[in-house]
Design a protein around this motif. Structure first.
Motif, short mmCIF file in Angstrom:
data_model
loop_
_atom_site.label_atom_id
_atom_site.label_comp_id
_atom_site.label_asym_id
_atom_site.label_seq_id
_atom_site.Cartn_x
_atom_site.Cartn_y
_atom_site.Cartn_z
N ARG A 258 0.84 -1.21 0.00
CA ARG A 258 0.00 0.00 0.00
C ARG A 258 0.87 1.26 0.00
NH1 ARG A 258 -3.84 3.44 -0.95
NH2 ARG A 258 -5.53 3.71 0.54
N ALA A 259 2.05 1.17 0.66
CA ALA A 259 2.97 2.31 0.70
C ALA A 259 4.05 2.19 -0.37
CB ALA A 259 3.62 2.40 2.08
N ALA A 260 4.57 0.98 -0.57
CA ALA A 260 5.70 0.80 -1.49
C ALA A 260 5.34 1.12 -2.93
CB ALA A 260 6.23 -0.62 -1.38
N VAL A 261 4.19 0.62 -3.39
CA VAL A 261 3.84 0.75 -4.81
C VAL A 261 3.58 2.20 -5.23
CG1 VAL A 261 2.09 0.16 -6.54
CG2 VAL A 261 3.07 -1.63 -5.08
N LEU B 169 8.39 -7.39 -6.15
CA LEU B 169 7.22 -6.54 -6.39
C LEU B 169 7.44 -5.57 -7.55
CD1 LEU B 169 4.38 -5.88 -5.29
CD2 LEU B 169 5.47 -4.31 -3.67
N GLY B 170 8.68 -5.40 -7.97
CA GLY B 170 8.98 -4.47 -9.05
C GLY B 170 9.29 -3.07 -8.55
N GLN C 94 1.14 -13.36 -9.24
CA GLN C 94 2.09 -12.50 -9.93
C GLN C 94 2.27 -11.15 -9.21
OE1 GLN C 94 3.54 -13.94 -13.19
NE2 GLN C 94 2.87 -15.40 -11.62
N ALA C 95 3.51 -10.66 -9.25
CA ALA C 95 3.78 -9.35 -8.66
C ALA C 95 2.92 -8.27 -9.31
CB ALA C 95 5.27 -9.01 -8.82
N TYR D 65 0.75 -5.18 -7.69
CA TYR D 65 1.13 -3.82 -8.10
C TYR D 65 -0.07 -3.10 -8.74
CZ TYR D 65 4.51 -0.26 -9.66
OH TYR D 65 5.21 0.90 -9.84
N ASP D 66 -0.71 -3.77 -9.69
CA ASP D 66 -1.85 -3.16 -10.39
C ASP D 66 -3.03 -2.92 -9.46
OD1 ASP D 66 -0.30 -3.23 -12.63
OD2 ASP D 66 -1.45 -4.77 -13.68
N LEU D 67 -3.23 -3.84 -8.51
CA LEU D 67 -4.33 -3.69 -7.56
C LEU D 67 -4.14 -2.44 -6.71
CD1 LEU D 67 -6.86 -4.69 -6.10
CD2 LEU D 67 -5.39 -6.18 -4.73
#
Length: 556
Positions: A116-119, A159-160, A365-366, A370-372
């Motif tokens: 929630r914070a990283a992406v 996570l990318g 999948q990461a 990420y997209d969510l």
């Protein structure tokens, strides 16, 4: 009609237009009170009048009502449906040379909640060509899980999220001490030797403690002796507003004594910074332009503003977002750690946990995560995610890449009486939508393995092979054509060849096991490959253990 009657008349006409020519007195009254606040004092007068006027409007024909609406300029405004805001919003403030940070506590590996914070931080940096700092906030030795120092960067890589720099707060204690001294010298912080309970009572009553009035010299003298004191004997406090409406903000603690062994520092330091102090100092020194954090940190943001004001620093843009409610997902790091220690969980990648490494192991999948998070965006409203939502997004990514295979749980060997076509090799595509990937080859000679759960009375079709009649322990040949299957409405079941198969174990999402046989084509897989077991679901090959393939189940 007087002015008041005209207003009531217009509201009655509007209500009638919305309800097939029949206005409701209560609804008209409500509309007037809502849209004409200056008339609320006349409610007792308007009530009886609106009843009479509504009756008058309802007596008009639809054509007459339309004519009156035109005459008085009454229009029905179409309600536009609310469009749900999704996606990552524009970053407020300047977009040049932005610097953001992801700042986890190393209490364990990252879980879905950390994304929630990283992406958003990573995505904003990517969008505006900025800089992302991974700052490990390890200033509470009681909460440091040493392996997390390596696990966190590993999880981010999956996570990318690729930080430009990694900083450990435990390397910066001398910096924090320097700024603590500067605050004391400015008269903006003081050494407090009050008992904690006594200070709380004073603070809660908007009264300052005696230590607040000590001069700079007295505070510096105590600061220099701080390291020699007993734990709990003193703290360093930042001066705020002792009358602030929120007691938590009144003269908050910046430094305290800790007698614990730190994984990186050992016992070198006893004076430890509190989170609000170290974070504010670092955000300034590292040039943070924007700080993204949950709305549960609103109070912390306000605390930190006092430090910025005392030091004359420019504030970054504080952006707060709502809570991410994780339905049916186990996220508590402390409970996961306890479960691992007592044997409830097999490790941080146990399939029942919501850690990133657990869901990676299952083949989620990461890009799904990420997209969510991007879809949820950065907004103050709370959001909720569930496994169902994650599985739905992940399925759309796995469908095109996962080849199809047969698997039979608790396999039972059958021999079909009356089968006389000899040995044949049945071909099925690895993926019906990608024929270029080739076919699987399944030898069949009247014998096969079936899943124990598929064996029941009736006529069944062994997929792409033959139709059989199961009657108790007798299994007899019925026919071969697929048309016969349709005619008798036979259920289609999968099977595994007798000659060419492999032992398969599937670790399910609840950590239970499915064991059985898979078709021989599975032997060509590599660890990490994701497959779809027909009528079972998606799974990732986790280990090749001798003659057994061990998969982790993703979802249907």
């Amino acid at each position: 009609m007087n002015d008041l009657e005209k207003i009531i008349y217009k509201h009655a006409l509007l209500n009638a237009a919305k309800h097939k020519g029949s206005a409701n007195p209560g609804a008209v009254m409500g509309s007037i009170m809502s849209n004409e606040p200056e008339l609320r004092s006349k409610a007792k007068e308007i009530g009886p009048m609106s009843g009479k006027i509504v009756a008058q409007v309802n007596a008009l024909s639809p054509e007459e009502q339309a004519s009156e609406m035109e005459k008085y300029g009454v229009e029905v405004q179409e309600k536009k449906p609310k469009v749900k805001e999704t996606g990552l919003q524009e970053l407020p403030g300047a977009h040049e040379n932005i610097v953001l940070r992801f700042a986890p506590n190393p209490s364990g590996p990252l879980h879905i909640g950390h994304s929630r914070a990283a992406v958003p931080n990573a995505e904003y940096v990517k969008r505006y060509s900025g800089k992302l700092i991974l700052r490990i906030e390890d200033t509470d030795p009681k909460r440091v899980f040493e392996p997390a120092y390596e696990m966190i960067p590993e999880d981010l890589k999956w996570l990318g999220v690729n930080p430009d720099e990694i900083i450990y707060q435990s390397d910066r204690f001398e910096i924090y001490y320097d700024y603590a001294r500067q605050l004391i010298e400015k008269g903006a912080a003081y050494m407090c030797t009050c008992d904690g309970a006594a200070f709380k009572e004073l603070k809660d009553n908007c009264k300052s403690c005696p230590c607040r009035d000590n001069d700079v010299g007295e505070n510096l003298e105590l600061w220099d002796k701080f390291d020699e004191m007993e734990t709990g004997e003193a703290v360093l406090r930042v001066k705020t507003d002792i009358n602030h409406k929120n007691p938590a903000i009144r003269d908050w603690v910046a430094m305290r004594l800790v007698d614990e062994v730190h994984p990186r520092l050992g016992t070198e330091y006893r004076i430890y910074p509190m989170m609000n102090f170290s974070v504010a100092v670092d955000d300034h020194l590292m040039g943070m332009t924007h700080v993204l954090r949950g709305k549960d940190h609103l109070t912390n943001s306000e605390k930190q503003k006092y430090l910025y004001d005392h030091m004359g620093w420019d504030l970054p843009e504080f952006i707060h977002y709502g809570r991410l409610k994780m339905e049916d997902i186990a996220l508590s790091t402390s409970k996961a750690k306890e479960g691992i220690e007592n044997g409830t969980y097999s490790g941080w990648d146990d399939p029942r946990l919501g850690t990133l490494r657990a869901i990676e192991r299952r083949g989620i999948q990461a890009k799904t995560i990420y997209d969510l998070i991007i879809e949820i965006g950065v907004k103050m409203a709370d959001s909720a995610i569930s496994w169902k939502k994650i599985y739905g997004l992940n399925r759309s990514l796995l469908e095109p890449i996962a080849n199809r295979y047969f698997f039979c749980e608790n396999p039972q060997l059958i021999e079909i009486d009356g089968y006389s076509d000899g040995k044949v090799v049945i071909e099925r595509p690895l993926h019906a939508d990608h024929m270029d990937r080739g076919n699987r080859h399944l030898p069949f000679d009247g014998k096969a393995y079936l899943a124990q759960g598929d064996i029941a009375e009736g006529i069944f079709r062994l997929m792409d092979a033959v139709n059989v009649n199961i009657n108790g322990d007798e299994i007899t040949y019925h026919s071969t054509s697929f048309e016969d299957t349709r005619e008798v409405k036979a259920r289609i079941i999968q099977w595994v060849p007798v000659e060419n198969n492999v032992n398969v174990k599937i670790v399910m999402d609840d950590a239970s096991l499915k064991t059985g046989l898979g078709e021989g084509a599975l032997k060509d897989l590599k660890v990490g490959d994701i497959v779809q077991f027909e009528r079972v679901g998606f799974a990732r090959l986790d280990e090749i253990a001798g003659d057994e393939l061990i998969f982790y189940y993703a979802h249907k």
